[in-house]
Design an enzyme around this catalytic site. Sequence first.
Site, PDB file in Angstrom:
ATOM      1  CE  LYS A 125      -9.171  12.995 -51.443  1.00  0.00           C
ATOM      2  NZ  LYS A 125      -9.334  11.699 -52.096  1.00  0.00           N
ATOM      3  CB  VAL A 126      -6.597  21.127 -50.642  1.00  0.00           C
ATOM      4  CG1 VAL A 126      -5.312  21.943 -50.717  1.00  0.00           C
ATOM      5  CG2 VAL A 126      -7.762  21.870 -51.263  1.00  0.00           C
TER       6      VAL A 126
END
Length: 309
Positions: A125-126
């Site tokens: 997750k960015v």
Amino acid sequence: MLKPDQIPAHIGARRASMPINNVTKEGKALKHPAAKAPKIFADTGTIAEIRPLWEAGIINGVTTNPTLMKRAGATSWGMAKEMMQEIVSLMAPHPVSLELTELEADKMIIQAEELASFGDNVVIKVPVGGYEAANPNSDRHTGLKVLHALWQRDIQTNATLIFNTTQALFAAQAGASYVSPFLGRLADYMYKNDQVEMPAGNALYYLEDHKGGKENSRQHNTAYVAASGNRMDAGIRLIHEIAVVFANYDITTEVLAASFRNGVQIPECLLCGADILTIPAPLLMGVADHPLTDDGMKAFIEDSKAFES
Ligand code: G3P
């Protein structure tokens, strides 16, 4: 409230082409009546909340973030990693999103590779932007660059903190496997700040871009909010818009609706064409309860006593 007749047919066509959900531990596709249904994920870092939902067949994925890991009891990054590893093993082969905590591209990529080594079902997750909050000199495109670098390394990614359709499109173009629009936070913000005497969607524009005389210091893209002239739920509007745009252009990045506040948002997201709904575990546990089901069951239990020997 979204009306079913507002749903374009090509959203259905896009959904039909999406990957099958129901797979065995070994990753083999199962014949299942809801194999093409939108996926339901638990939005939590607490394994005790995940297990009962998993055992009941309600969820086929999990999303976490640093806030959820802290809430789950992690007091160090080492502890958070151990807890995340446990979730990844329990859920395999279903996707588990693990969020990066590093803020510079090089370090983020190293951290992503470490987290990805926990299992083939890890999704990194960015955050799509906002890196200036940690360092005003940081590259505004850090998130997109990392998404792109991870795509090149064949690592699955989830672009998070999405609040407009352009962010979602850019993330998809960078190669994100999933985008996470935060419908609840957007609706909360509009609920607090929208001014009914002004055009819908004024809140983000006036409060953030014009506050304190700092005119246009940063141009926020609020067109999607302004377009919802009848003040429909701005979060639902966002999910709908991203789903339509992705269907228009055959983008297979999955639309992962996040930040749920209530049960009503669940059918609304399904009508919108969301691919995945990630829902806080406590909401997910009780959302399918109904008092008439309970009353009906009481009557069945009572009447069954007539058959006791
Ligand atoms: O998955 C994103 C989600 O955890 C954000 O939810 O409730 O903090 O807005 P919330």
